[in-house]
Design a protein around this motif. Structure first.
Motif, PDB file in Angstrom:
ATOM      1  N   GLY A  48       0.791  -1.222   0.000  1.00 52.33           N
ATOM      2  CA  GLY A  48       0.000   0.000   0.000  1.00 52.33           C
ATOM      3  C   GLY A  48       0.822   1.270   0.000  1.00 52.33           C
ATOM      4  N   GLU A  49       2.137   1.139  -0.203  1.00 49.71           N
ATOM      5  CA  GLU A  49       2.981   2.327  -0.220  1.00 49.71           C
ATOM      6  C   GLU A  49       2.803   3.131  -1.501  1.00 49.71           C
ATOM      7  N   ALA A  50       2.404   2.450  -2.579  1.00 51.84           N
ATOM      8  CA  ALA A  50       2.169   3.138  -3.848  1.00 51.84           C
ATOM      9  C   ALA A  50       1.123   2.363  -4.644  1.00 51.84           C
ATOM     10  N   THR A  51       0.403   3.080  -5.497  1.00 54.45           N
ATOM     11  CA  THR A  51      -0.576   2.425  -6.358  1.00 54.45           C
ATOM     12  C   THR A  51       0.057   2.098  -7.705  1.00 54.45           C
ATOM     13  N   ARG A  52      -0.606   1.236  -8.467  1.00 57.26           N
ATOM     14  CA  ARG A  52      -0.095   0.908  -9.805  1.00 57.26           C
ATOM     15  C   ARG A  52      -0.012   2.147 -10.685  1.00 57.26           C
ATOM     16  N   THR A  53      -1.000   3.022 -10.560  1.00 53.45           N
ATOM     17  CA  THR A  53      -0.999   4.255 -11.355  1.00 53.45           C
ATOM     18  C   THR A  53       0.202   5.120 -11.009  1.00 53.45           C
ATOM     19  N   GLU A  54       0.510   5.232  -9.711  1.00 60.72           N
ATOM     20  CA  GLU A  54       1.673   6.020  -9.282  1.00 60.72           C
ATOM     21  C   GLU A  54       2.970   5.428  -9.832  1.00 60.72           C
ATOM     22  N   LEU A  55       3.043   4.095  -9.857  1.00 58.67           N
ATOM     23  CA  LEU A  55       4.250   3.448 -10.368  1.00 58.67           C
ATOM     24  C   LEU A  55       4.403   3.672 -11.871  1.00 58.67           C
ATOM     25  N   VAL A  56       3.307   3.561 -12.589  1.00 54.76           N
ATOM     26  CA  VAL A  56       3.358   3.785 -14.038  1.00 54.76           C
ATOM     27  C   VAL A  56       3.793   5.223 -14.333  1.00 54.76           C
ATOM     28  N   ASN A  57       3.229   6.183 -13.602  1.00 50.71           N
ATOM     29  CA  ASN A  57       3.610   7.582 -13.795  1.00 50.71           C
ATOM     30  C   ASN A  57       5.084   7.811 -13.470  1.00 50.71           C
ATOM     31  N   PHE A  58       5.535   7.181 -12.385  1.00 54.37           N
ATOM     32  CA  PHE A  58       6.936   7.315 -11.984  1.00 54.37           C
ATOM     33  C   PHE A  58       7.867   6.774 -13.065  1.00 54.37           C
ATOM     34  N   LEU A  59       7.578   5.560 -13.560  1.00 58.70           N
ATOM     35  CA  LEU A  59       8.440   4.940 -14.561  1.00 58.70           C
ATOM     36  C   LEU A  59       8.440   5.736 -15.868  1.00 58.70           C
ATOM     37  N   ALA A  60       7.292   6.269 -16.231  1.00 60.51           N
ATOM     38  CA  ALA A  60       7.208   7.053 -17.463  1.00 60.51           C
ATOM     39  C   ALA A  60       8.055   8.321 -17.355  1.00 60.51           C
ATOM     40  N   LYS A  61       7.980   8.986 -16.220  1.00 63.52           N
ATOM     41  CA  LYS A  61       8.760  10.209 -16.037  1.00 63.52           C
ATOM     42  C   LYS A  61      10.247   9.902 -15.901  1.00 63.52           C
ATOM     43  N   ALA A  62      10.563   8.830 -15.148  1.00 59.32           N
ATOM     44  CA  ALA A  62      11.969   8.469 -14.960  1.00 59.32           C
ATOM     45  C   ALA A  62      12.618   8.093 -16.281  1.00 59.32           C
ATOM     46  N   ALA A  63      11.839   7.479 -17.169  1.00 61.72           N
ATOM     47  CA  ALA A  63      12.382   7.018 -18.456  1.00 61.72           C
ATOM     48  C   ALA A  63      12.858   8.176 -19.324  1.00 61.72           C
ATOM     49  N   VAL A  64      12.280   9.353 -19.131  1.00 61.48           N
ATOM     50  CA  VAL A  64      12.692  10.514 -19.938  1.00 61.48           C
ATOM     51  C   VAL A  64      13.597  11.456 -19.133  1.00 61.48           C
ATOM     52  N   GLY A  65      14.139  10.943 -18.007  1.00 57.68           N
ATOM     53  CA  GLY A  65      15.104  11.718 -17.233  1.00 57.68           C
ATOM     54  C   GLY A  65      14.507  12.773 -16.335  1.00 57.68           C
ATOM     55  N   HIS A  66      13.225  12.651 -16.018  1.00 58.02           N
ATOM     56  CA  HIS A  66      12.571  13.635 -15.154  1.00 58.02           C
ATOM     57  C   HIS A  66      13.163  13.575 -13.746  1.00 58.02           C
ATOM     58  N   THR A  67      13.504  14.715 -13.192  1.00 56.82           N
ATOM     59  CA  THR A  67      13.960  14.790 -11.803  1.00 56.82           C
ATOM     60  C   THR A  67      12.823  15.312 -10.946  1.00 56.82           C
ATOM     61  N   PHE A  68      12.507  14.578  -9.896  1.00 54.76           N
ATOM     62  CA  PHE A  68      11.385  14.947  -9.037  1.00 54.76           C
ATOM     63  C   PHE A  68      11.821  16.013  -8.031  1.00 54.76           C
ATOM     64  N   PRO A  69      10.914  16.904  -7.648  1.00 58.57           N
ATOM     65  CA  PRO A  69      11.261  17.939  -6.667  1.00 58.57           C
ATOM     66  C   PRO A  69      11.856  17.314  -5.417  1.00 58.57           C
ATOM     67  N   HIS A  70      12.989  17.854  -4.976  1.00 62.68           N
ATOM     68  CA  HIS A  70      13.694  17.253  -3.845  1.00 62.68           C
ATOM     69  C   HIS A  70      12.959  17.538  -2.538  1.00 62.68           C
ATOM     70  N   LYS A  71      12.633  16.470  -1.819  1.00 66.83           N
ATOM     71  CA  LYS A  71      12.051  16.568  -0.483  1.00 66.83           C
ATOM     72  C   LYS A  71      12.803  15.603   0.421  1.00 66.83           C
ATOM     73  N   SER A  72      13.357  16.123   1.503  1.00 65.78           N
ATOM     74  CA  SER A  72      14.067  15.269   2.445  1.00 65.78           C
ATOM     75  C   SER A  72      13.860  15.813   3.851  1.00 65.78           C
ATOM     76  N   ALA A  73      14.044  14.952   4.842  1.00 65.68           N
ATOM     77  CA  ALA A  73      13.755  15.373   6.211  1.00 65.68           C
ATOM     78  C   ALA A  73      14.405  14.440   7.215  1.00 65.68           C
ATOM     79  N   LEU A  74      14.615  14.978   8.418  1.00 63.60           N
ATOM     80  CA  LEU A  74      14.996  14.204   9.592  1.00 63.60           C
ATOM     81  C   LEU A  74      13.951  14.430  10.667  1.00 63.60           C
ATOM     82  N   LYS A  75      13.727  13.412  11.474  1.00 63.52           N
ATOM     83  CA  LYS A  75      12.797  13.544  12.586  1.00 63.52           C
ATOM     84  C   LYS A  75      13.212  12.585  13.686  1.00 63.52           C
ATOM     85  N   VAL A  76      13.062  13.013  14.929  1.00 64.85           N
ATOM     86  CA  VAL A  76      13.238  12.102  16.060  1.00 64.85           C
ATOM     87  C   VAL A  76      12.021  12.233  16.966  1.00 64.85           C
TER      88      VAL A  76
END
Length: 417
Positions: free
Chosen positions: A302-330
């Motif tokens: 349940g971490e991702a849907t099939r639609t999300e994966l298809v969109n990810f692979l399609a964008k990654a295939a053309v070299g799309h860089t996703f907006p950087h989001k990173s974090a630390l938490k304790v």
């Protein structure tokens, strides 16, 4: 110590270059000696630094004589070359022989345990050795100490990290580390003692800052559950959870990591594949088979849907860089005035336009620079032995050091609710 010479080994690495550049922001009368197997990669950095501050030279850290000569008389030796499971041992040994202080941003459990075993040797040599001085471990450990300071009794400590899209800026040592933490044995602290889990198997959802929101993270092999029990031996559970953004990267690294763990794919071939993908090349067919296996598991959990994966692979295939989001938490739970209490800290912002969390190199390099400032502010001889951040870097001093190396105060942390 008779000198103000600071030695960087593996200076051309992305994180170490950031550490050097941001340490220079703090000012001070220092001579920076930058060493790398490929010193020509340091030319642009030298041009950005104040004139005369730094010099660059070639060094193979496995050349014992060359290493000994490079570090002799240093006020501090900073190891920025990974993977630490291969590099930390020889450099720490050389520093002990030369009796010079040492600092790294080691994030591997095996080399962390080896470093801790050198505590008596470092005391005998009369020098401090500061390990795990990056973002995680490092910054996270200080956040834990800060949060735990509000409690009368510490029962549970949870550490979280998420790394965003690093396409085009990830070195082989980082990919080696990611494959090791995404699959394989995971030392953690459970029911008051060390136990062995499997990385990336247990998951949980947590609310992160920096635009990430509610995010699934995975238990992972990291040094925090190994070192924090030294300061909090009565804690019941100390866990570390990590993840990548966007979520399909978790499936990618997990699938390839499992292939390495099972012996289906040599580590060097796995790194070759991920390096190709991260630089917009196709990579091996075998690698993509392992990736698809990992992606299917994301749908199952349940971490991702099939639609999300298809969109990810399609964008990654053309070299799309996703907006950087990173974090630390304790998140630290325990008792305050006899009342069960949860105290949290998390980083509030990331991505373009920020200073501390522009990317992973910025987070680790900036934290390392701040730890250097704190270490060098201490009088020589104040501390001897091997130390992890929670044992020596007082939180407010560390936060002020982050500001000295250029970090806006509002980017350092927020109290999570």
């Amino acid at each position: 110590m008779g000198t103000k010479r600071i030695v960087f080994i593996g200076a051309a690495g992305e994180m170490c270059r950031l550490a050097i550049e941001r340490f220079a922001v703090a000012g001070g009368d220092w001579e920076l000696a930058l060493y790398d197997i490929r010193p020509e990669l340091l030319d642009q950095l030298l041009q950005r630094l104040p004139s005369g501050l730094a010099t660059a030279a070639q060094l193979d850290l496995y050349d014992r004589d060359g290493l000994r000569k490079a570090i002799e008389g240093a006020a501090l030796v900073v190891l920025g070359a990974g993977p630490y499971i291969r590099t930390a041992g020889p450099v720490m040994e050389a520093c002990l022989e030369a009796k010079v202080p040492y600092l790294d941003f080691d994030d591997d459990i095996e080399s962390t345990l080896h470093a801790l075993s050198l505590h008596d040797d470092a005391r005998a040599a009369g020098v401090p050795m500061y390990i795990g001085c990056g973002a995680s471990p490092g910054f996270t450990n200080v956040l834990v100490a800060d949060a735990a300071g509000e409690l009368d009794r510490v029962d549970n400590i949870d550490v979280y990290w998420v790394v965003g899209d690093e396409r085009g800026a990830v070195g082989r040592a980082v990919l080696d580390h990611m494959l090791r933490v995404a699959a394989g044995p995971c030392v953690t602290w459970e029911n008051g003692g060390p136990v062995l889990h499997q990385s990336w198997v247990e998951t949980r959802w947590t609310e992160l800052g920096a635009g990430l929101g509610l995010t699934m993270v995975h238990e992972t092999a990291h040094p925090e559950p190994v070192t924090l029990p030294r300061k909090y031996p009565d804690a019941k559970n100390i866990r570390c959870f990590g993840g990548l953004d966007p979520a399909p990267y978790n499936g990618m690294v997990r699938g390839v990591g499992l292939a390495v763990q099972k012996g289906d794919m040599p580590m060097n071939k796995a790194i070759d594949f991920l390096e190709a993908v991260m630089t917009n090349k196709f990579g091996s067919v075998q690698g993509w088979r392992k990736v698809l296996s990992g992606l299917r598991n994301l749908v199952r959990t349940g971490e991702a849907t099939r639609t999300e994966l298809v969109n990810f692979l399609a964008k990654a295939a053309v070299g799309h860089t996703f907006p950087h989001k990173s974090a630390l938490k304790v998140e630290v739970t325990g008792l305050r005035n006899g009342v069960p209490t949860v105290v949290s800290r998390r980083t509030p912002v990331s991505g373009p336009g920020t200073y501390l969390f522009t990317n992973m190199a910025a987070a680790t390099g900036t934290a390392c620079a701040a730890f250097m400032v704190v270490a060098l502010d201490e009088e020589p001889g104040t501390r001897t032995g091997v130390f992890t951040p929670e044992e020596w870097a007082e939180p407010e001093r560390f936060y002020k050091a982050l500001e000295r190396v250029g970090t806006p105060r509002e980017e350092i942390f927020e109290v999570a609710h």
